[in-house]
Write an enzyme that holds these catalytic residues in place. Structure first.
Site, PDB file in Angstrom:
ATOM      1  N   ASN A 275       0.797  -1.224   0.000  1.00  0.00           N
ATOM      2  CA  ASN A 275       0.000   0.000   0.000  1.00  0.00           C
ATOM      3  C   ASN A 275       0.829   1.274   0.000  1.00  0.00           C
ATOM      4  OD1 ASN A 275      -1.668  -2.067   2.134  1.00  0.00           O
ATOM      5  ND2 ASN A 275      -2.572  -1.535   0.174  1.00  0.00           N
TER       6      ASN A 275
ATOM      7  N   VAL B  39       1.876   7.041   0.350  1.00  0.00           N
ATOM      8  CA  VAL B  39       0.988   6.106   1.035  1.00  0.00           C
ATOM      9  C   VAL B  39      -0.374   6.116   0.354  1.00  0.00           C
ATOM     10  CG1 VAL B  39      -0.160   5.586   3.227  1.00  0.00           C
ATOM     11  CG2 VAL B  39       2.193   6.438   3.220  1.00  0.00           C
ATOM     12  N   CYS B  40      -0.903   4.922   0.126  1.00  0.00           N
ATOM     13  CA  CYS B  40      -2.203   4.785  -0.528  1.00  0.00           C
ATOM     14  C   CYS B  40      -3.142   4.005   0.395  1.00  0.00           C
ATOM     15  CB  CYS B  40      -2.044   4.069  -1.870  1.00  0.00           C
ATOM     16  SG  CYS B  40      -3.597   3.890  -2.756  1.00  0.00           S
ATOM     17  N   ILE B  41      -3.894   4.754   1.192  1.00  0.00           N
ATOM     18  CA  ILE B  41      -4.934   4.151   2.030  1.00  0.00           C
ATOM     19  C   ILE B  41      -6.185   5.010   1.891  1.00  0.00           C
ATOM     20  CG2 ILE B  41      -3.462   2.935   3.685  1.00  0.00           C
ATOM     21  CD1 ILE B  41      -3.716   5.304   5.579  1.00  0.00           C
TER      22      ILE B  41
ATOM     23  N   HIS C 243      -7.727   9.392   0.656  1.00  0.00           N
ATOM     24  CA  HIS C 243      -8.354   9.670  -0.632  1.00  0.00           C
ATOM     25  C   HIS C 243      -9.407  10.760  -0.471  1.00  0.00           C
ATOM     26  CE1 HIS C 243      -7.172   5.356  -1.958  1.00  0.00           C
ATOM     27  NE2 HIS C 243      -6.152   6.183  -1.973  1.00  0.00           N
TER      28      HIS C 243
END
Length: 167
Positions: A82, A89-91, A95
């Site tokens: 992730n 960071v991609c959580i 978003h």
């Protein structure tokens, strides 16, 4: 020049975190001139592959915070499904608010103005404990996590050791 509501809120949130720091991370400003750029030190959570590591990151807040989420980027190398190869960071909590055009996330999982830097960092610590390989940011890390867990563990442990040496 008066501070914006965003600046006032960020100053308050920074002061609160520094006064009562939650276990597992510490925060400060990258530069005393800007409240919108924070540096973060995350300590790898116990009982995870990242245990004992020291991972530096930045939190970059937009001018319209808290309406829009900050961006978080690791500056210490980290191998995780992730986290994009460039460290972003991609959580879900990071978003933008609203519906996911791809249908992977509920609107309630995404950014809401009631979230805070502390909730973001707690989510990142949770992410380190439980990688989501279903919608990865780093496809190679996710593939290795699923198909070759021993090699994934070796690579993560190597980076944890390196993070400790960098202190």
């Amino acid at each position: 020049m008066p501070s914006s509501a965003s600046e006032q809120l960020l100053r308050k949130q920074l002061k609160e975190i520094q006064k009562n720091p939650p276990q597992g991370f510490s925060v400060g400003l990258v530069d005393d001139k800007s409240i919108f750029e924070w540096e973060v030190m995350i300590i790898g959570p116990e009982d995870t592959l990242y245990e004992g590591g020291f991972f530096h990151a930045t939190l970059s807040f937009p001018q319209d915070y808290p309406l829009m989420p900050p961006k978080m980027k690791f500056t210490t190398e980290i191998w995780h499904p992730n986290v994009h190869p460039n460290g972003e960071v991609c959580i879900s909590i990071l978003h933008p608010p609203g519906d996911d055009k791809y249908g992977y996330e509920d609107a309630g999982e995404r950014w809401l103005p009631v979230h805070s830097p502390e909730t973001i960092l707690i989510s990142v610590i949770s992410m380190l404990s439980s990688p989501n390989d279903e919608s990865p940011a780093n496809i190679d890390a996710a593939k290795e996590f699923r198909e070759n867990p021993q090699e994934f563990k070796k690579r993560v442990r190597r980076l944890v050791r390196r993070s400790i040496e960098m202190i």
